[in-house]
Enzyme design. Structure first.
Site, PDB file in Angstrom:
ATOM      1  N   GLY A   1      47.450  43.175  -4.814  1.00 43.77           N
ATOM      2  CA  GLY A   1      47.142  43.065  -3.388  1.00 43.77           C
ATOM      3  C   GLY A   1      45.685  42.770  -3.140  1.00 43.77           C
ATOM      4  O   GLY A   1      45.077  43.298  -2.202  1.00 43.77           O
ATOM      5  N   ALA A   2      45.084  41.902  -3.965  1.00 44.47           N
ATOM      6  CA  ALA A   2      43.628  41.759  -4.030  1.00 44.47           C
ATOM      7  C   ALA A   2      42.959  41.223  -2.768  1.00 44.47           C
ATOM      8  O   ALA A   2      41.740  41.312  -2.633  1.00 44.47           O
ATOM      9  CB  ALA A   2      43.259  40.869  -5.215  1.00 44.47           C
TER      10      ALA A   2
ATOM     11  N   PHE B   1      42.041  44.683   2.728  1.00 44.90           N
ATOM     12  CA  PHE B   1      40.803  45.346   3.147  1.00 44.90           C
ATOM     13  C   PHE B   1      40.265  46.279   2.056  1.00 44.90           C
ATOM     14  O   PHE B   1      39.128  46.138   1.604  1.00 44.90           O
ATOM     15  CB  PHE B   1      41.071  46.122   4.444  1.00 44.90           C
ATOM     16  CG  PHE B   1      39.970  47.052   4.875  1.00 44.90           C
ATOM     17  CD1 PHE B   1      38.678  46.613   5.065  1.00 44.90           C
ATOM     18  CD2 PHE B   1      40.260  48.394   5.115  1.00 44.90           C
ATOM     19  CE1 PHE B   1      37.664  47.483   5.476  1.00 44.90           C
ATOM     20  CE2 PHE B   1      39.269  49.276   5.528  1.00 44.90           C
ATOM     21  CZ  PHE B   1      37.969  48.822   5.701  1.00 44.90           C
TER      22      PHE B   1
ATOM     23  N   ARG C   1      49.643  36.770  -2.808  1.00 43.73           N
ATOM     24  CA  ARG C   1      50.962  36.203  -2.508  1.00 43.73           C
ATOM     25  C   ARG C   1      50.953  34.686  -2.409  1.00 43.73           C
ATOM     26  O   ARG C   1      52.016  34.066  -2.347  1.00 43.73           O
ATOM     27  CB  ARG C   1      51.487  36.806  -1.204  1.00 43.73           C
ATOM     28  CG  ARG C   1      51.699  38.313  -1.294  1.00 43.73           C
ATOM     29  CD  ARG C   1      52.184  38.900   0.009  1.00 43.73           C
ATOM     30  NE  ARG C   1      53.536  38.468   0.327  1.00 43.73           N
ATOM     31  CZ  ARG C   1      54.205  38.862   1.407  1.00 43.73           C
ATOM     32  NH1 ARG C   1      53.635  39.699   2.271  1.00 43.73           N
ATOM     33  NH2 ARG C   1      55.427  38.442   1.628  1.00 43.73           N
TER      34      ARG C   1
ATOM     35  N   ILE D   1      56.479  41.965  -4.614  1.00 42.13           N
ATOM     36  CA  ILE D   1      56.203  42.998  -5.620  1.00 42.13           C
ATOM     37  C   ILE D   1      57.445  43.810  -5.972  1.00 42.13           C
ATOM     38  O   ILE D   1      57.464  44.504  -6.990  1.00 42.13           O
ATOM     39  CB  ILE D   1      55.091  43.955  -5.145  1.00 42.13           C
ATOM     40  CG1 ILE D   1      55.522  44.738  -3.884  1.00 42.13           C
ATOM     41  CG2 ILE D   1      53.800  43.207  -4.900  1.00 42.13           C
ATOM     42  CD1 ILE D   1      54.542  45.833  -3.466  1.00 42.13           C
TER      43      ILE D   1
ATOM     44  N   TYR E   1      56.819  54.762   7.616  1.00 44.22           N
ATOM     45  CA  TYR E   1      55.722  54.295   6.755  1.00 44.22           C
ATOM     46  C   TYR E   1      55.137  55.459   5.953  1.00 44.22           C
ATOM     47  O   TYR E   1      54.935  55.349   4.737  1.00 44.22           O
ATOM     48  CB  TYR E   1      54.616  53.624   7.569  1.00 44.22           C
ATOM     49  CG  TYR E   1      53.344  53.479   6.772  1.00 44.22           C
ATOM     50  CD1 TYR E   1      53.251  52.519   5.764  1.00 44.22           C
ATOM     51  CD2 TYR E   1      52.257  54.330   6.979  1.00 44.22           C
ATOM     52  CE1 TYR E   1      52.107  52.405   4.981  1.00 44.22           C
ATOM     53  CE2 TYR E   1      51.114  54.232   6.201  1.00 44.22           C
ATOM     54  CZ  TYR E   1      51.044  53.272   5.207  1.00 44.22           C
ATOM     55  OH  TYR E   1      49.911  53.174   4.424  1.00 44.22           O
TER      56      TYR E   1
ATOM     57  N   LYS F   1      55.119  56.080   1.661  1.00 48.85           N
ATOM     58  CA  LYS F   1      54.001  56.363   0.756  1.00 48.85           C
ATOM     59  C   LYS F   1      54.309  57.579  -0.113  1.00 48.85           C
ATOM     60  O   LYS F   1      53.969  57.614  -1.305  1.00 48.85           O
ATOM     61  CB  LYS F   1      52.720  56.584   1.551  1.00 48.85           C
ATOM     62  CG  LYS F   1      52.256  55.395   2.376  1.00 48.85           C
ATOM     63  CD  LYS F   1      52.007  54.164   1.519  1.00 48.85           C
ATOM     64  CE  LYS F   1      50.816  54.293   0.603  1.00 48.85           C
ATOM     65  NZ  LYS F   1      50.489  53.034  -0.101  1.00 48.85           N
TER      66      LYS F   1
ATOM     67  N   SER G   1      42.604  49.573  10.553  1.00 50.78           N
ATOM     68  CA  SER G   1      41.480  50.473  10.843  1.00 50.78           C
ATOM     69  C   SER G   1      40.299  49.736  11.469  1.00 50.78           C
ATOM     70  O   SER G   1      39.602  50.292  12.323  1.00 50.78           O
ATOM     71  CB  SER G   1      41.039  51.212   9.580  1.00 50.78           C
ATOM     72  OG  SER G   1      40.617  50.306   8.586  1.00 50.78           O
TER      73      SER G   1
END
Length: 341
Positions: free
Chosen positions: A13-14, A17, A38, A65, A167, A171, A216
């Site tokens: 996921g480079a 953020f 992606r 993924i 969500y 996690k 954020s």
């Protein structure tokens, strides 16, 4: 013993953020980095950000993924893994299909890929305070959250829950799946998980539209651009700076005592009123756009958070809220000018 220059680290996921700061941290410390993205366009965007490290930065395209064998090619020749990729969205059509299963499967796919490569010795996974928080307890002022806490939501309830609850549950299920994998498979590598709450700090990833900010950053930007007239209600009153979160991933990868451990990475509690006061004090050009709270408004008592383990094991020292919000706002103002050109 191998040095950073001898090691290549896979960061999934480079283009995100948090991941952008993790990539930066590992590159600055001499590692070679292979990032998963992606698309070729995302790879080009990240490559532009780190053009000075072009000789130590490469990419692997992983479009989904959660697909079996998703990381099979990406892990070839890799010495360690930082797994940040996971679905992050609150508005979905199917909680199980769009959130729960992708989070769990993506985590298990990276661990299976690591298990197939004997030279991989360490894996660090970006989890979240969401995996710790008991949403049923609300602000829970008598409680102090530590690494011992787990989100208690059941899978069945999460399937029918609202987006935020689903969500948060995703996690927890993904992180639990990782620890269950370690216990059952006993692989040759060790694991650490990083659990940050709301993450602020400079926006360094590619952003071409201010309406496409990460969650954020958008959280702070709405307090700067005049779109809010009142200070909003605080949902998750704990925070961390993205640079501290990136540093925690690096330290968890490097420090032997950190492996097979879980870390709550947080600078402490905060509220939006504090954020607004920092913005007004440091940015007079936007102070009229920053919302004011109602006169006499009292901030509610909230749960406490402990970062003692991160300090003791990782040697972490955390940034202040003022420095983090100031740097976040400065990056947003610069980005605004750049995007408007």
């Amino acid at each position: 013993m191998s040095t950073p220059r001898d090691q290549e680290i896979l960061i999934t996921g480079a283009s995100g953020f948090v991941a952008t700061h993790i990539v930066k941290s590992f590159l600055e410390h001499g590692y070679r980095v292979r990032g998963t993205v992606r698309s070729e366009q995302s790879a080009a965007n990240v490559r532009d950000i780190f053009s000075q490290y072009s000789d130590r930065l490469s990419f692997a395209i992983v479009k989904d993924i959660a697909q079996p064998g998703a990381f099979e090619e990406a892990v070839k020749g890799i010495d360690g893994i930082i797994h940040t990729a996971s679905p992050f969205q609150f508005v979905v059509e199917d909680q199980e299909k769009d959130l729960l299963q992708p989070a769990i499967r993506g985590t298990l796919e990276i661990l299976r890929a690591a298990q197939a490569r004997s030279r991989i010795t360490r894996v660090v996974i970006t989890s979240s305070f969401a995996a710790m928080a008991n949403l049923h307890q609300g602000l829970w002022p008598e409680h102090t959250y530590t690494e011992a806490d787990w989100n208690p939501e059941t899978y069945e309830n999460a399937r029918a829950a609202d987006g935020v609850s689903a969500y948060c549950a995703s996690k927890a299920f993904a992180e639990k799946a990782a620890w269950d994998f370690m216990e059952k498979e006993k692989p040759h590598f060790s694991l650490a998980t990083i659990c940050p709450p709301m993450i602020y700090g400079p926006v360094e990833q590619c952003v071409q539209d201010m309406s496409k900010l990460n969650t954020s950053a958008a959280d702070i930007y709405q307090l700067m651009n005049g779109s809010m007239t009142e200070v909003p209600v605080m949902g998750f009153p704990a925070w961390a700076d993205v640079r501290d979160v990136a540093d925690a991933h690096l330290r968890a990868f490097q420090i032997n005592e950190a492996m097979n451990e879980r870390f709550f990475i947080t600078s402490g509690n905060y509220n939006y009123q504090q954020v607004c006061e920092i913005l007004r004090a440091n940015f007079p050009q936007i102070k009229d756009k920053v919302p004011h709270s109602q006169i006499g408004q009292i901030q509610p008592a909230v749960y406490k958070v402990s970062n003692q383990k991160a300090q003791a094991v990782l040697g972490m020292r955390f940034r202040s809220l003022e420095s983090s919000i100031k740097d976040t706002a400065e990056s947003l103002l610069k980005l605004e000018k750049k995007v408007e050109k």
